[in-house]
Design a protein around this motif. Structure first.
Motif, short mmCIF file in Angstrom:
data_model
loop_
_atom_site.label_atom_id
_atom_site.label_comp_id
_atom_site.label_asym_id
_atom_site.label_seq_id
_atom_site.Cartn_x
_atom_site.Cartn_y
_atom_site.Cartn_z
N LYS A 222 15.16 47.27 -18.69
CA LYS A 222 16.81 47.28 -19.15
C LYS A 222 17.38 46.02 -18.64
O LYS A 222 18.13 45.59 -19.14
N ALA A 223 17.01 45.38 -17.42
CA ALA A 223 17.60 44.28 -16.79
C ALA A 223 17.35 43.15 -18.04
O ALA A 223 18.21 42.32 -18.29
N MET A 224 16.22 42.91 -18.44
CA MET A 224 15.90 41.84 -19.40
C MET A 224 16.59 41.98 -20.66
O MET A 224 17.14 41.09 -21.37
N ALA A 225 16.71 43.34 -21.14
CA ALA A 225 17.36 43.79 -22.48
C ALA A 225 18.65 43.47 -22.30
O ALA A 225 19.36 42.83 -23.37
N GLU A 226 19.22 43.61 -21.08
CA GLU A 226 20.85 43.35 -21.08
C GLU A 226 21.09 41.73 -20.54
O GLU A 226 22.12 41.08 -21.20
N LEU A 227 20.24 41.16 -19.65
CA LEU A 227 20.72 39.81 -19.36
C LEU A 227 19.85 38.56 -19.84
O LEU A 227 20.27 37.56 -19.70
N ARG A 228 18.64 38.87 -20.41
CA ARG A 228 18.05 37.71 -21.04
C ARG A 228 18.59 37.34 -22.64
O ARG A 228 17.97 37.48 -23.49
N THR A 229 19.77 36.76 -22.32
CA THR A 229 20.44 36.18 -23.41
C THR A 229 19.97 34.81 -24.05
O THR A 229 19.32 34.13 -23.16
N SER A 230 20.27 34.09 -24.93
CA SER A 230 20.09 33.03 -25.82
C SER A 230 20.42 31.95 -24.63
O SER A 230 19.50 30.80 -24.65
N ASP A 231 21.37 31.80 -23.87
CA ASP A 231 21.87 30.82 -23.06
C ASP A 231 21.13 30.67 -21.58
O ASP A 231 21.53 30.22 -20.74
N MET A 232 20.06 31.70 -21.49
CA MET A 232 19.36 31.60 -20.26
C MET A 232 18.03 30.72 -20.45
O MET A 232 17.35 30.69 -19.56
N SER A 233 17.99 29.99 -21.49
CA SER A 233 16.82 29.25 -21.70
C SER A 233 16.60 28.08 -20.56
O SER A 233 15.44 27.78 -20.18
N GLU A 234 17.65 27.37 -20.08
CA GLU A 234 17.61 26.49 -19.13
C GLU A 234 16.87 27.18 -17.77
O GLU A 234 16.05 26.63 -16.98
N ALA A 235 17.82 28.14 -17.51
CA ALA A 235 17.23 28.84 -16.13
C ALA A 235 15.55 29.27 -16.26
O ALA A 235 14.86 28.89 -15.34
N GLU A 236 15.32 29.69 -17.43
CA GLU A 236 13.83 30.12 -17.44
C GLU A 236 12.90 28.91 -17.60
O GLU A 236 11.70 28.85 -17.12
N LYS A 237 13.34 27.77 -17.99
CA LYS A 237 12.70 26.67 -18.05
C LYS A 237 12.23 26.29 -16.44
O LYS A 237 11.18 25.66 -16.22
N ILE A 238 13.23 26.47 -15.61
CA ILE A 238 12.80 26.15 -14.06
C ILE A 238 11.81 27.04 -13.89
O ILE A 238 10.84 26.46 -12.80
N ILE A 239 11.95 28.41 -13.88
CA ILE A 239 11.14 29.25 -13.49
C ILE A 239 9.46 28.97 -14.22
O ILE A 239 8.70 29.19 -13.27
N LYS A 240 9.48 28.70 -15.44
CA LYS A 240 8.31 28.20 -15.81
C LYS A 240 7.66 26.97 -15.34
O LYS A 240 6.54 26.80 -15.46
N SER A 241 8.40 25.99 -15.05
CA SER A 241 8.21 24.60 -14.72
C SER A 241 7.44 24.80 -13.27
O SER A 241 6.56 23.84 -12.97
N VAL A 242 7.76 25.88 -12.50
CA VAL A 242 7.10 26.12 -11.28
C VAL A 242 5.78 27.40 -11.23
O VAL A 242 5.69 27.71 -10.31
N ASN A 243 5.87 27.49 -12.43
CA ASN A 243 4.51 28.41 -12.97
C ASN A 243 4.82 29.79 -12.11
O ASN A 243 4.00 30.65 -11.64
#
Length: 455
Positions: free
Chosen positions: A119-140
């Motif tokens: 539910k949190a991801m359905a609500e909060l995983r918006t298109s403008d979260m890409s930069e924040a997610e890049k940080i998460i992915k960059s540190v595996n």
């Protein structure tokens, strides 16, 4: 050299009452009347912030308001279910004041009360979260997205203050933690090697999911994004109170999150198709008994300490702390695993420990007997395995004793280091628990030595 590495790594990671319960309702099916509460309000962008929760470590936990809130939200609890504390309110846990037969319903929590990663991801995983997610992915750390979005959900609700539907629950949660993520670098260096490794791992999760990525979340206030203590607090909530449901969702169930851990849990949980939560007793539970669930493998108290911050002294066994430089496929086949390489509190050594010690010895001396060992293990030829154990017992027992003596010496040095700094409890308040952990492990090793070597 390795110690200096840990010091550097830990320093980097470190940078970033009695109450009256409300009327209790018997557990039953969730009525349609109880389903009208809204779940996730997505109109948080325009929400005005009201009184924020005090997250200071000494801030009191408001348990009565949370209980009243849960009652009004439709949670149902059996007669005798109560919340209590033995330490003035730091640790609040569930217990029963009446006898509960096997299979008795304890709690029913409606779906709308439950915080969920889906539910949190359905609500909060918006298109403008890409930069924040890049940080998460960059540190595996993309495997931690479920936890990350639960953290963001808590921050969103925190910013709403008293306007949040979850405010009474949030205000009832602990502020003070004793797990790995809360330890100072010095505390970590007073732990034995496996516990230190787990501690670095836990603190690494906090580092990767903390301010460095949260600061890029567009819908949070700057005061929230850059508040390290606040980000740490929601991290602690998610990692100590969320559990995976059978469908792979990660859920925090208010009120049910008051079940402590037990090696022999009194409680088992389930969900219906609508997502409502149910808790039942697993055996006949007498009045006055804590109601506990399982947080994980009871033979791995080091993980429970690192993740949750408590020492489970009820466990019958603990990992023997034999950690080879290289763990081969053959060793895994023989049973090398933290939940199988065990020292028992009565001094017994698990079969897997003896098998690994034998494998290590014949691997360097008798390749033919190494093959014979593996063949006997694969075919269930107990007689051949026993013959090999007897043939090389002089060497495997010597290796076991050397390991025990070496580890006891290491524990004594670590405990002395921690004891010397106990006067600095203001800076390192978790040291007493670390000393208790080291003493618990030491006593198990001493019992194994006495049982197997007579002293």
């Amino acid at each position: 050299m390795m110690m200096n590495y840990f010091i550097l790594l830990l320093s980097i990671l470190d940078a970033v009452a009695a109450f009256t319960p409300p009327p209790a309702a018997r557990c039953s099916s969730i009525s349609s009347r109880q389903r009208h509460y809204s779940t996730y309000n997505t109109d948080y962008y325009s929400e005005e912030t009201s009184t924020l929760i005090n997250i200071d470590e000494e801030a009191p936990r408001d348990i009565p308001s949370m209980e009243q809130w849960s009652y009004e939200m439709g949670a149902q609890r059996t007669d005798g279910f109560t919340l209590t504390s033995d330490d003035g309110g730091y640790n609040v846990y569930a217990m029963t004041t009446v006898d509960l037969p096997t299979g008795s319903p304890i709690l029913t929590i409606p779906e709308h009360m439950i915080l969920s990663s889906n539910k949190a991801m359905a609500e909060l995983r918006t298109s403008d979260m890409s930069e924040a997610e890049k940080i998460i992915k960059s540190v595996n750390a993309d495997s931690e997205f479920r936890q990350y979005y639960l953290m963001l959900k808590l921050l969103v609700e925190y910013e709403k203050g008293e306007s949040s539907p979850w405010y009474p629950w949030l205000n009832s949660l602990p502020r003070y933690y004793t797990n790995a993520a809360s330890m100072t670098p010095f505390c970590c260096l007073c732990l034995p090697s496996l516990m230190r490794k787990l501690t670095v791992q836990e603190r690494g999760y906090l580092q990767r999911l903390g301010v460095s990525s949260i600061k890029l979340v567009p819908y949070l206030n700057d005061d929230t994004k850059y508040d390290v203590d606040l980000c740490t607090w929601v991290y602690q909530i998610v990692y100590t109170r969320s559990f995976e449901s059978p469908d792979g969702d990660l859920k925090i169930v208010p009120l049910a999150d008051m079940f402590n851990h037990g090696a022999y849990p009194e409680v088992e949980s389930s969900y219906d198709e609508a997502g409502n939560y149910y808790a039942y007793t697993t055996y006949d539970v007498p009045a006055g008994t804590p109601l506990r669930m399982s947080y994980g493998d009871p033979t791995n108290p080091s993980f429970l300490f690192a993740r949750y911050g408590f020492l489970d002294e009820s466990t019958e066994a603990t990992f023997c702390k034999i950690i080879p430089e290289h763990i081969s496929k053959e060793m895994e086949e023989l049973g090398y695993a933290h939940n199988r390489m065990l020292f028992y509190k009565d001094g017994t050594v698990s079969e897997e420990v003896w098998d690994i010690l034998l494998f290590q010895h014949v691997s360097s001396t008798k390749i033919g007997d190494k093959r014979a060992l593996m063949e006997a293990h694969r075919t269930g030829d107990y007689a051949t395995k026993q013959m090999l154990h007897e043939k090389y017992y002089e060497y495997t027992s010597a290796a076991l004793l050397e390991h025990i003596e070496s580890f006891l010496e290491q524990l004594d040095k670590l405990s002395t280091k921690a004891g010397d700094r106990q006067r600095d409890l203001g800076d390192h308040p978790r040291l007493p628990l670390i000393l208790a952990h080291n003493e618990f492990v030491k006593n198990t090793f001493l019992t194994v030595r006495m049982q197997n070597f007579g002293y």
